[in-house]
Design an enzyme around this catalytic site. Sequence first.
Site, PDB file in Angstrom:
ATOM      1  N   CYS A   7       0.433  -1.365   0.265  1.00  0.00           N
ATOM      2  CA  CYS A   7       0.293   0.285   0.309  1.00  0.00           C
ATOM      3  C   CYS A   7       0.870   0.945   0.352  1.00  0.00           C
ATOM      4  CB  CYS A   7      -0.708   0.394   1.427  1.00  0.00           C
ATOM      5  SG  CYS A   7      -2.441  -1.153   1.220  1.00  0.00           S
ATOM      6  N   GLY A  93       3.764 -19.357   0.968  1.00  0.00           N
ATOM      7  CA  GLY A  93       5.573 -18.519   1.051  1.00  0.00           C
ATOM      8  C   GLY A  93       5.076 -17.312   0.547  1.00  0.00           C
ATOM      9  N   HIS A 100      -0.577 -10.810  -4.555  1.00  0.00           N
ATOM     10  CA  HIS A 100       0.000  -9.906  -5.723  1.00  0.00           C
ATOM     11  C   HIS A 100       0.587 -11.611  -6.784  1.00  0.00           C
ATOM     12  CE1 HIS A 100       2.657 -10.728  -2.313  1.00  0.00           C
ATOM     13  NE2 HIS A 100       3.384 -11.618  -3.190  1.00  0.00           N
TER      14      HIS A 100
HETATM   15  P1  5GP Z   1       5.657 -13.274  -1.863  1.00  0.00           P
HETATM   16  O1  5GP Z   1       6.619 -14.389  -1.053  1.00  0.00           O
HETATM   17  O2  5GP Z   1       4.862 -12.375  -0.198  1.00  0.00           O
HETATM   18  O3  5GP Z   1       4.753 -14.175  -2.428  1.00  0.00           O
HETATM   19  O4  5GP Z   1       6.330 -12.034  -2.290  1.00  0.00           O
HETATM   20  C1  5GP Z   1       6.948 -10.873  -1.701  1.00  0.00           C
HETATM   21  C2  5GP Z   1       8.472 -10.507  -2.701  1.00  0.00           C
HETATM   22  O5  5GP Z   1       7.921  -8.592  -2.294  1.00  0.00           O
HETATM   23  C3  5GP Z   1       8.843 -11.387  -2.534  1.00  0.00           C
HETATM   24  O6  5GP Z   1       9.649 -11.262  -4.018  1.00  0.00           O
HETATM   25  C4  5GP Z   1      10.320  -9.438  -2.199  1.00  0.00           C
HETATM   26  O7  5GP Z   1      11.497  -9.756  -2.981  1.00  0.00           O
HETATM   27  C5  5GP Z   1       9.504  -8.865  -2.725  1.00  0.00           C
HETATM   28  N1  5GP Z   1       9.213  -7.943  -1.883  1.00  0.00           N
HETATM   29  C6  5GP Z   1       9.222  -7.242  -0.563  1.00  0.00           C
HETATM   30  N2  5GP Z   1       9.198  -6.364  -0.343  1.00  0.00           N
HETATM   31  C7  5GP Z   1       9.630  -5.380  -1.395  1.00  0.00           C
HETATM   32  C8  5GP Z   1       9.515  -3.782  -1.808  1.00  0.00           C
HETATM   33  O8  5GP Z   1       9.899  -2.787  -0.710  1.00  0.00           O
HETATM   34  N3  5GP Z   1       9.524  -3.579  -2.918  1.00  0.00           N
HETATM   35  C9  5GP Z   1       9.956  -3.990  -3.524  1.00  0.00           C
HETATM   36  N4  5GP Z   1       9.718  -4.091  -5.237  1.00  0.00           N
HETATM   37  N5  5GP Z   1       9.873  -5.353  -3.579  1.00  0.00           N
HETATM   38  C10 5GP Z   1       9.639  -6.094  -2.413  1.00  0.00           C
HETATM   39 ZN    ZN Z   2      -1.780  -3.683   1.332  1.00  0.00          ZN
END
Ligand code: 5GP
Ligand code: ZN
Length: 114
Positions: A7, A93, A100
């Site tokens: 957000c 994970g 997203h």
């Molecule tokens: P999840 O594990 O929740 O499916 O993926 C989260 C993704 O968000 C990870 O690949 C991580 O590298 C990315 N991520 C986490 N924090 C940030 C951020 O502050 N900026 C960006 N661009 N990516 C982020």
């Molecule tokens: Zn959010």
Amino acid sequence: MEECIFCKIVKGDIPSKKVYEDDMVLGFEDINPAAPVHVLVIPKNHIKSLNEVSDEDSKIISHIFSVSKEIAKKLNISESGYRIVMNCGEDGGQEVPHIHFHIIGGRNLSWPPG
Ligand code: 5GP
Ligand code: ZN
């Protein structure tokens, strides 16, 4: 959702490398890329995970797939191929609790994932 990092990215409070934006969704480069192309596509409104997607929200989800196809084209991975992943919950994970889709490509990806 004041605490949510995605957000904050939508609001511009945390910087991101945007690759796509419209009134409903935002696409930006993952900060820790798993492949040469790694983009996250998110709805601008806060939805925690797939479990919280309502019938109304499902329009946004289908829109994200259309957008993802265009992002893949723009980043030249349409022909070489790519993977779209959504992690849901702890075992899936999911680290960021704002729904997203990962668009990952630019190299040959192994299957099955870990
Ligand atoms: P999840 O594990 O929740 O499916 O993926 C989260 C993704 O968000 C990870 O690949 C991580 O590298 C990315 N991520 C986490 N924090 C940030 C951020 O502050 N900026 C960006 N661009 N990516 C982020
Ligand atoms: Zn959010």
